[in-house]
Write a protein that holds these residues in place. Structure first.
Motif, PDB file in Angstrom:
ATOM      1  N   VAL A  98      92.078  68.893  37.574  1.00 54.44           N
ATOM      2  CA  VAL A  98      91.048  67.855  37.468  1.00 54.44           C
ATOM      3  C   VAL A  98      89.757  68.540  37.039  1.00 54.44           C
ATOM      4  O   VAL A  98      89.353  69.544  37.626  1.00 54.44           O
ATOM      5  CB  VAL A  98      90.867  67.109  38.814  1.00 54.44           C
ATOM      6  CG1 VAL A  98      89.704  66.137  38.754  1.00 54.44           C
ATOM      7  CG2 VAL A  98      92.150  66.395  39.212  1.00 54.44           C
ATOM      8  N   SER A  99      89.094  68.006  36.023  1.00 55.15           N
ATOM      9  CA  SER A  99      87.847  68.599  35.544  1.00 55.15           C
ATOM     10  C   SER A  99      86.735  68.417  36.572  1.00 55.15           C
ATOM     11  O   SER A  99      86.815  67.564  37.452  1.00 55.15           O
ATOM     12  CB  SER A  99      87.427  67.958  34.220  1.00 55.15           C
ATOM     13  OG  SER A  99      88.357  68.261  33.213  1.00 55.15           O
ATOM     14  N   ARG A 100      85.675  69.215  36.403  1.00 58.10           N
ATOM     15  CA  ARG A 100      84.543  69.141  37.333  1.00 58.10           C
ATOM     16  C   ARG A 100      83.962  67.730  37.356  1.00 58.10           C
ATOM     17  O   ARG A 100      83.660  67.184  38.402  1.00 58.10           O
ATOM     18  CB  ARG A 100      83.471  70.169  36.960  1.00 58.10           C
ATOM     19  CG  ARG A 100      83.944  71.602  37.216  1.00 58.10           C
ATOM     20  CD  ARG A 100      82.895  72.655  36.882  1.00 58.10           C
ATOM     21  NE  ARG A 100      82.465  72.571  35.491  1.00 58.10           N
ATOM     22  CZ  ARG A 100      81.191  72.406  35.106  1.00 58.10           C
ATOM     23  NH1 ARG A 100      80.242  72.333  35.992  1.00 58.10           N
ATOM     24  NH2 ARG A 100      80.896  72.340  33.830  1.00 58.10           N
ATOM     25  N   PHE A 101      83.800  67.122  36.204  1.00 58.64           N
ATOM     26  CA  PHE A 101      83.375  65.732  36.076  1.00 58.64           C
ATOM     27  C   PHE A 101      84.397  65.071  35.157  1.00 58.64           C
ATOM     28  O   PHE A 101      84.242  65.082  33.939  1.00 58.64           O
ATOM     29  CB  PHE A 101      81.946  65.637  35.524  1.00 58.64           C
ATOM     30  CG  PHE A 101      80.941  66.267  36.435  1.00 58.64           C
ATOM     31  CD1 PHE A 101      80.446  65.562  37.525  1.00 58.64           C
ATOM     32  CD2 PHE A 101      80.518  67.575  36.237  1.00 58.64           C
ATOM     33  CE1 PHE A 101      79.528  66.147  38.392  1.00 58.64           C
ATOM     34  CE2 PHE A 101      79.610  68.166  37.096  1.00 58.64           C
ATOM     35  CZ  PHE A 101      79.108  67.448  38.177  1.00 58.64           C
ATOM     36  N   HIS A 102      85.450  64.533  35.754  1.00 61.59           N
ATOM     37  CA  HIS A 102      86.633  64.111  35.009  1.00 61.59           C
ATOM     38  C   HIS A 102      86.498  62.698  34.423  1.00 61.59           C
ATOM     39  O   HIS A 102      86.733  62.489  33.232  1.00 61.59           O
ATOM     40  CB  HIS A 102      87.861  64.187  35.919  1.00 61.59           C
ATOM     41  CG  HIS A 102      89.151  64.194  35.179  1.00 61.59           C
ATOM     42  ND1 HIS A 102      89.909  65.323  35.009  1.00 61.59           N
ATOM     43  CD2 HIS A 102      89.824  63.208  34.538  1.00 61.59           C
ATOM     44  CE1 HIS A 102      90.993  65.040  34.311  1.00 61.59           C
ATOM     45  NE2 HIS A 102      90.960  63.748  34.011  1.00 61.59           N
ATOM     46  N   ALA A 103      86.175  61.728  35.279  1.00 64.43           N
ATOM     47  CA  ALA A 103      86.151  60.333  34.840  1.00 64.43           C
ATOM     48  C   ALA A 103      85.184  59.556  35.720  1.00 64.43           C
ATOM     49  O   ALA A 103      84.677  60.072  36.715  1.00 64.43           O
ATOM     50  CB  ALA A 103      87.553  59.723  34.928  1.00 64.43           C
ATOM     51  N   LYS A 104      84.959  58.310  35.325  1.00 67.64           N
ATOM     52  CA  LYS A 104      84.166  57.435  36.187  1.00 67.64           C
ATOM     53  C   LYS A 104      84.753  56.033  36.148  1.00 67.64           C
ATOM     54  O   LYS A 104      85.342  55.610  35.149  1.00 67.64           O
ATOM     55  CB  LYS A 104      82.687  57.427  35.798  1.00 67.64           C
ATOM     56  CG  LYS A 104      82.351  56.798  34.468  1.00 67.64           C
ATOM     57  CD  LYS A 104      80.853  56.859  34.221  1.00 67.64           C
ATOM     58  CE  LYS A 104      80.501  56.401  32.814  1.00 67.64           C
ATOM     59  NZ  LYS A 104      79.065  56.479  32.560  1.00 67.64           N
ATOM     60  N   ILE A 105      84.599  55.339  37.278  1.00 65.62           N
ATOM     61  CA  ILE A 105      85.006  53.941  37.388  1.00 65.62           C
ATOM     62  C   ILE A 105      83.732  53.116  37.240  1.00 65.62           C
ATOM     63  O   ILE A 105      82.734  53.369  37.916  1.00 65.62           O
ATOM     64  CB  ILE A 105      85.656  53.640  38.761  1.00 65.62           C
ATOM     65  CG1 ILE A 105      86.845  54.550  39.023  1.00 65.62           C
ATOM     66  CG2 ILE A 105      86.013  52.166  38.880  1.00 65.62           C
ATOM     67  CD1 ILE A 105      88.116  54.160  38.361  1.00 65.62           C
ATOM     68  N   SER A 119      87.216  65.107  29.803  1.00 69.41           N
ATOM     69  CA  SER A 119      87.960  66.050  30.643  1.00 69.41           C
ATOM     70  C   SER A 119      88.944  66.879  29.808  1.00 69.41           C
ATOM     71  O   SER A 119      89.364  66.460  28.733  1.00 69.41           O
ATOM     72  CB  SER A 119      88.732  65.289  31.724  1.00 69.41           C
ATOM     73  OG  SER A 119      89.694  64.444  31.132  1.00 69.41           O
ATOM     74  N   ALA A 120      89.301  68.049  30.343  1.00 72.40           N
ATOM     75  CA  ALA A 120      90.226  68.951  29.636  1.00 72.40           C
ATOM     76  C   ALA A 120      91.633  68.372  29.558  1.00 72.40           C
ATOM     77  O   ALA A 120      92.291  68.465  28.521  1.00 72.40           O
ATOM     78  CB  ALA A 120      90.241  70.314  30.326  1.00 72.40           C
ATOM     79  N   ASN A 121      92.115  67.778  30.655  1.00 74.33           N
ATOM     80  CA  ASN A 121      93.497  67.280  30.697  1.00 74.33           C
ATOM     81  C   ASN A 121      93.616  65.780  30.458  1.00 74.33           C
ATOM     82  O   ASN A 121      94.712  65.247  30.460  1.00 74.33           O
ATOM     83  CB  ASN A 121      94.140  67.647  32.036  1.00 74.33           C
ATOM     84  CG  ASN A 121      94.334  69.142  32.157  1.00 74.33           C
ATOM     85  OD1 ASN A 121      94.697  69.810  31.195  1.00 74.33           O
ATOM     86  ND2 ASN A 121      94.069  69.684  33.334  1.00 74.33           N
ATOM     87  N   GLY A 122      92.505  65.109  30.256  1.00 76.51           N
ATOM     88  CA  GLY A 122      92.542  63.691  29.930  1.00 76.51           C
ATOM     89  C   GLY A 122      92.763  62.781  31.132  1.00 76.51           C
ATOM     90  O   GLY A 122      93.058  63.218  32.235  1.00 76.51           O
ATOM     91  N   THR A 123      92.595  61.496  30.857  1.00 74.11           N
ATOM     92  CA  THR A 123      92.794  60.439  31.849  1.00 74.11           C
ATOM     93  C   THR A 123      93.867  59.511  31.311  1.00 74.11           C
ATOM     94  O   THR A 123      93.799  59.074  30.164  1.00 74.11           O
ATOM     95  CB  THR A 123      91.481  59.674  32.076  1.00 74.11           C
ATOM     96  OG1 THR A 123      90.489  60.589  32.554  1.00 74.11           O
ATOM     97  CG2 THR A 123      91.650  58.553  33.076  1.00 74.11           C
ATOM     98  N   MET A 124      94.850  59.218  32.149  1.00 76.38           N
ATOM     99  CA  MET A 124      95.942  58.339  31.733  1.00 76.38           C
ATOM    100  C   MET A 124      95.998  57.114  32.637  1.00 76.38           C
ATOM    101  O   MET A 124      95.787  57.224  33.849  1.00 76.38           O
ATOM    102  CB  MET A 124      97.268  59.083  31.762  1.00 76.38           C
ATOM    103  CG  MET A 124      97.319  60.235  30.766  1.00 76.38           C
ATOM    104  SD  MET A 124      98.838  61.203  30.860  1.00 76.38           S
ATOM    105  CE  MET A 124     100.002  60.064  30.182  1.00 76.38           C
ATOM    106  N   VAL A 125      96.279  55.962  32.024  1.00 73.51           N
ATOM    107  CA  VAL A 125      96.495  54.723  32.775  1.00 73.51           C
ATOM    108  C   VAL A 125      97.874  54.209  32.392  1.00 73.51           C
ATOM    109  O   VAL A 125      98.139  53.965  31.212  1.00 73.51           O
ATOM    110  CB  VAL A 125      95.405  53.673  32.474  1.00 73.51           C
ATOM    111  CG1 VAL A 125      95.715  52.360  33.179  1.00 73.51           C
ATOM    112  CG2 VAL A 125      94.030  54.192  32.874  1.00 73.51           C
ATOM    113  N   ASN A 126      98.741  54.109  33.383  1.00 74.12           N
ATOM    114  CA  ASN A 126     100.128  53.666  33.164  1.00 74.12           C
ATOM    115  C   ASN A 126     100.822  54.486  32.083  1.00 74.12           C
ATOM    116  O   ASN A 126     101.542  53.962  31.239  1.00 74.12           O
ATOM    117  CB  ASN A 126     100.178  52.173  32.842  1.00 74.12           C
ATOM    118  CG  ASN A 126      99.644  51.330  33.983  1.00 74.12           C
ATOM    119  OD1 ASN A 126      99.848  51.643  35.151  1.00 74.12           O
ATOM    120  ND2 ASN A 126      98.939  50.270  33.649  1.00 74.12           N
TER     121      ASN A 126
END
Length: 153
Positions: A98-105, A119-126
């Motif tokens: 998980v990146s230091r500041f990965h995502a936000k809701i 983020s380095a590894n990305g964010t995935m939804v479903n």
């Protein structure tokens, strides 16, 4: 049976009926009064009165499904909730993927969006990599190796 026994039986039944009536009178059902908006509670109460206008229309959570702290839930209470490894985030996930500041809701009215913060590894939804996506109840969110479930009540 003798007459004395009948009299004792009748007296017992009368006393039993009186006892039942007295017990029913003591067991008064509590009286409830629906508070109108702005109405104050008069007297003592062990309950907390909440102004409905201060409460959000719905409540949202992220629940860790896979990874450290499995089963832990994070309540989303702000209009923007940051997620990442750093302690400055609203939701801290101490995982090296998980990146230091990965995502936000982002909460917009009664909708929730997730936005990747580069983020380095990305964010995935479903299972689909996203940069910004509308979240629905039950969506699976993946940040690095950590899998979360989005719940909206």
């Amino acid at each position: 049976m003798s007459i004395t026994l009948y009299i004792l039986l009748i007296l017992f039944i009368i006393l039993l009926a009186i006892d039942i009536i007295l017990r029913l009178r003591k067991e008064k059902k509590p009286q409830f009064h629906k508070l109108e908006k702005g109405e104050e509670i008069i007297g003592t109460s062990n309950t907390m009165k909440l102004d409905a206008s201060l409460l959000p229309i719905n409540w949202a959570y992220l629940i860790v499904k896979h990874g450290e702290n499995r089963g832990k839930d994070f309540k989303i209470v702000k209009d923007e909730t940051t997620i990442g490894r750093e302690q400055e985030n609203d939701i801290v996930i101490p995982n090296p993927t998980v990146s230091r500041f990965h995502a936000k809701i982002i909460r917009s009215e009664d909708k929730y969006f997730i936005e990747d913060l580069g983020s380095a590894n990305g964010t995935m939804v479903n299972g689909i990599k996203v940069t910004k996506e509308l979240l629905h109840d039950g969506d699976i969110v993946q940040l690095g190796d950590v899998v979360l479930v989005f719940k909206c009540l």
